[in-house]
Each structure stands twice: as structure tokens, then as C-alpha cells.
Design a protein around this motif. Sequence first.
Motif, PDB file in Angstrom:
ATOM      1  N   SER A 330      52.050 -36.828  35.925  1.00 14.39           N
ATOM      2  CA  SER A 330      51.352 -35.540  35.902  1.00 14.39           C
ATOM      3  C   SER A 330      49.986 -35.653  36.572  1.00 14.39           C
ATOM      4  CB  SER A 330      51.197 -35.058  34.458  1.00 14.39           C
ATOM      5  OG  SER A 330      50.453 -33.861  34.392  1.00 14.39           O
ATOM      6  N   ASP A 331      49.268 -36.732  36.268  1.00 12.69           N
ATOM      7  CA  ASP A 331      47.950 -36.946  36.870  1.00 12.69           C
ATOM      8  C   ASP A 331      48.060 -37.116  38.386  1.00 12.69           C
ATOM      9  OD1 ASP A 331      46.881 -36.825  34.353  1.00 12.69           O
ATOM     10  OD2 ASP A 331      46.674 -39.007  34.108  1.00 12.69           O
ATOM     11  N   ALA A 332      49.193 -37.671  38.853  1.00 14.56           N
ATOM     12  CA  ALA A 332      49.398 -37.893  40.288  1.00 14.56           C
ATOM     13  C   ALA A 332      49.950 -36.665  40.999  1.00 14.56           C
ATOM     14  CB  ALA A 332      50.331 -39.078  40.498  1.00 14.56           C
ATOM     15  N   LYS A 333      50.129 -35.554  40.254  1.00 13.42           N
ATOM     16  CA  LYS A 333      50.632 -34.281  40.809  1.00 13.42           C
ATOM     17  C   LYS A 333      52.054 -34.415  41.358  1.00 13.42           C
ATOM     18  CE  LYS A 333      46.524 -32.603  40.013  1.00 13.42           C
ATOM     19  NZ  LYS A 333      46.287 -31.741  38.825  1.00 13.42           N
ATOM     20  N   VAL A 334      52.860 -35.264  40.721  1.00 17.59           N
ATOM     21  CA  VAL A 334      54.267 -35.388  41.085  1.00 17.59           C
ATOM     22  C   VAL A 334      54.990 -34.127  40.642  1.00 17.59           C
ATOM     23  CG1 VAL A 334      56.415 -36.657  40.640  1.00 17.59           C
ATOM     24  CG2 VAL A 334      54.271 -37.901  41.061  1.00 17.59           C
ATOM     25  N   ASP A 335      55.864 -33.614  41.490  1.00 21.00           N
ATOM     26  CA  ASP A 335      56.541 -32.344  41.195  1.00 21.00           C
ATOM     27  C   ASP A 335      57.813 -32.498  40.368  1.00 21.00           C
ATOM     28  OD1 ASP A 335      54.879 -30.429  42.877  1.00 21.00           O
ATOM     29  OD2 ASP A 335      55.453 -31.919  44.378  1.00 21.00           O
ATOM     30  N   GLY A 336      58.494 -33.614  40.523  1.00 22.72           N
ATOM     31  CA  GLY A 336      59.752 -33.787  39.816  1.00 22.72           C
ATOM     32  C   GLY A 336      60.113 -35.258  39.683  1.00 22.72           C
ATOM     33  N   VAL A 337      61.064 -35.557  38.781  1.00 24.36           N
ATOM     34  CA  VAL A 337      61.462 -36.928  38.505  1.00 24.36           C
ATOM     35  C   VAL A 337      62.986 -37.045  38.504  1.00 24.36           C
ATOM     36  CG1 VAL A 337      61.420 -38.824  36.818  1.00 24.36           C
ATOM     37  CG2 VAL A 337      59.404 -37.370  37.116  1.00 24.36           C
ATOM     38  N   ILE A 338      63.497 -38.066  39.161  1.00 26.65           N
ATOM     39  CA  ILE A 338      64.891 -38.460  38.998  1.00 26.65           C
ATOM     40  C   ILE A 338      64.913 -39.570  37.974  1.00 26.65           C
ATOM     41  CG2 ILE A 338      66.935 -39.423  40.102  1.00 26.65           C
ATOM     42  CD1 ILE A 338      66.308 -36.666  41.111  1.00 26.65           C
ATOM     43  N   LEU A 339      65.511 -39.293  36.798  1.00 24.17           N
ATOM     44  CA  LEU A 339      65.595 -40.302  35.721  1.00 24.17           C
ATOM     45  C   LEU A 339      67.039 -40.754  35.602  1.00 24.17           C
ATOM     46  CD1 LEU A 339      64.542 -41.910  33.295  1.00 24.17           C
ATOM     47  CD2 LEU A 339      64.888 -39.845  31.896  1.00 24.17           C
ATOM     48  N   THR A 340      67.278 -42.039  35.814  1.00 19.66           N
ATOM     49  CA  THR A 340      68.648 -42.547  35.721  1.00 19.66           C
ATOM     50  C   THR A 340      68.801 -43.464  34.516  1.00 19.66           C
ATOM     51  OG1 THR A 340      68.236 -44.526  37.080  1.00 19.66           O
ATOM     52  CG2 THR A 340      68.821 -42.485  38.231  1.00 19.66           C
ATOM     53  N   SER A 341      70.016 -43.496  34.005  1.00 19.42           N
ATOM     54  CA  SER A 341      70.352 -44.366  32.880  1.00 19.42           C
ATOM     55  C   SER A 341      71.605 -45.140  33.260  1.00 19.42           C
ATOM     56  CB  SER A 341      70.564 -43.529  31.630  1.00 19.42           C
ATOM     57  OG  SER A 341      70.770 -44.360  30.498  1.00 19.42           O
ATOM     58  N   THR A 342      72.264 -45.732  32.265  1.00 21.94           N
ATOM     59  CA  THR A 342      73.481 -46.529  32.555  1.00 21.94           C
ATOM     60  C   THR A 342      74.602 -46.111  31.632  1.00 21.94           C
ATOM     61  OG1 THR A 342      72.696 -48.234  31.030  1.00 21.94           O
ATOM     62  CG2 THR A 342      72.185 -48.522  33.357  1.00 21.94           C
TER      63      THR A 342
END
Length: 342
Positions: A330-342
Motif C-alpha cells: 500500500s505504501d508503495a502504491k501497488v495497484d494489485g496483487v497476484i497471490l498464489t498458493s499450492t
Amino acid sequence: MKKVLYYLNQFFGQIGGEDQADIEPRLVEGAIGPAMAFSQQLEEGEVTHTIICGDNYFNENLELAQQFIMESYNELQPDLVVAGPAFNAGRYGMACAGVANTLKDKTTVLTGMYHENPAVAQCRSHAYIVPTGDSAASMRKALPAMVELATKILAGKEILAEEDGFMMQGRRLTVFSNQTGAERASEMLLKRLHNESYETELPMPEFDYVQAASPITDMPHATIALVTTGGIVPEGNPDHLQSASAQKWVKYDVSNLTQLAGKFITVHGGFDPVYANDKADRIAPLDELYRLKEKGTIGDIYKYFYSTTGTGTSVGNSEKFGREIGQELSDAKVDGVILTST
């Protein structure tokens, strides 16, 4: 006097800290550390032997550790086996659960854990788990509670979760009632409609609700970050990320990479690592993100890649990791995240 066999990890077994987490299991005559305090308070029996094993060794060599537990049990034939308490220590908790799983058809196993310890779900149905605080600071309260329950177990008395304070085991017990199920259900419904108190016969699990984030409206100009719980780290695991029951998260600069293959591997202890080690992008698809960037589908890839290990990691730690990583993004102004699991 009834015989008790006690299990401890390397720390509470007074061998050492993380530097001794790989020690093989050993059987020691008498009681050590918490086992000594437990034995002194126990009137119905005594701790005759203590098993000590490193947390890493137990979790990474499960079959060998469980074989040692079974051999020790067969040799000593104790009336009760006690493990822990493990509080909210994930690896220690999983080892205590491993003891319970090994001996579930042989004898009664008693342990103590914090309710968010991931090991609770692994053994609650066939072990008596006394609720504890989240750290060893609650040892003075945990041990007397475990002793009290152990005393009743060794005396052959009837024990019930509601009266004796151990965690519900999820068992459906047969009881006799002068009312049918339909009559009892109707009574509960009427009480609920009239805002009267009632107690359900089948408590339902509680789930957290997380509100979904707003959709990204300008994807071609969006910066996307990559996060995984698949234990993906550089070859050699330079930051020593745990293979299970993670105590931390790690991040790495991937701004000069187009893929993870050839430089990253997995240390995850919950799946076959062959295909992930061959190509880490199968777990954390940096290569696909780069292609999307090249096509103009997304604007940019955030320079840092985040990783932790999901298997056995406590809910408390998972929430903590999420807050910390989320705050950085959030502090880095990232717009979205791809979160992967297994």
C-alpha cells in the motif's frame, strides 16, 4: 504409581534453541524441565521418561520420529503420554500432534496448545488438548490445568469438555433424551424467535469475513505485485525461510528478472518440490506477469517479490504476515496483487 511418558522439544528439553532444532529424538530417564514440574504436581502418577526431539527434525523426518515414538511407547508401556504444552509454536505443536497421531490407537495423549496453533486441527479429535496462552509466559497456568486433567484420566474418571476445560474434539456422542430431534429443534427455534437463550447441540464453526477490494479500473497502467505462500526462495534459501509453520516472510528484488526459473526453488514441506524446483514460475508465475507487461495488459511488475510458507502456519502469523506485506504494498502504491498458493 501410574507411568507417564513426556515429550518435549529441544528448547524445553534443555538442549538448546534454534541451533539444536535438528537433533534426533532421544529417550531420557526421569523428568526434565516442564515434565519435572508436571510430575511434581501429579498425585496419580509420575513421569518416568522424557523424549526430547528437535522441532525441525520431527517435522522434516516425520516417519523416523514417529517410529522412535512408537518404539519408546512399546518399550515403556506408559499409562499416559503427555506432550508440550506447545502454546502457539507451530513446529512444536505439529510435533506434539505427531506424537498424538502416532499413539492414537495405543493410549491416551494429553497436550496443551493455543487455540490458533495449526496443530490443533491435526489432533483434536483423538487427543485431549488443554487451552493455553500464546506463549510460554502462560506455563504456570497451563501445567496445573494439564495436571488436573491428567489426574482424572489416570484415575479412570469420566471427563467432559464442558466440565474439564479441554478443547472440543468434534465427536458426536450418543445420549438418551425423552424428546425427539424434531421436538428439540422446534424448542430451539421458538427460543430464538423469542430472543431467549438456548444451546445448540451442534456448534457451527466461525469464519472470518474479508471484504473484497475494489476492482482495478485501469489495468494497462496498473502495477502488480507477486506474492506466494509456496515457499519460493533463491537457491540456497539465504534467509532460512521455514519449510513449515513459517515464522516470517521474505522478499527479493526481481526487477531485473523475466522469470524465476533457474534462480529460485521451493522449500515448502507440504508438496513434492520436483516440478517447482525445475521451474519456480509454476508456483509464482513471474514469467506470465512479464508477458502480460510486454503485451501491455498490465502496466508494470512491482520490483519486490514476497514469499512465505503456508503449510502449518498459524492463523495468527498468517494475519500478521498479511498486514505487514499489505502495508508495504500500500505504501508503495501497488495497484494489485497476484497471490498464489499450492
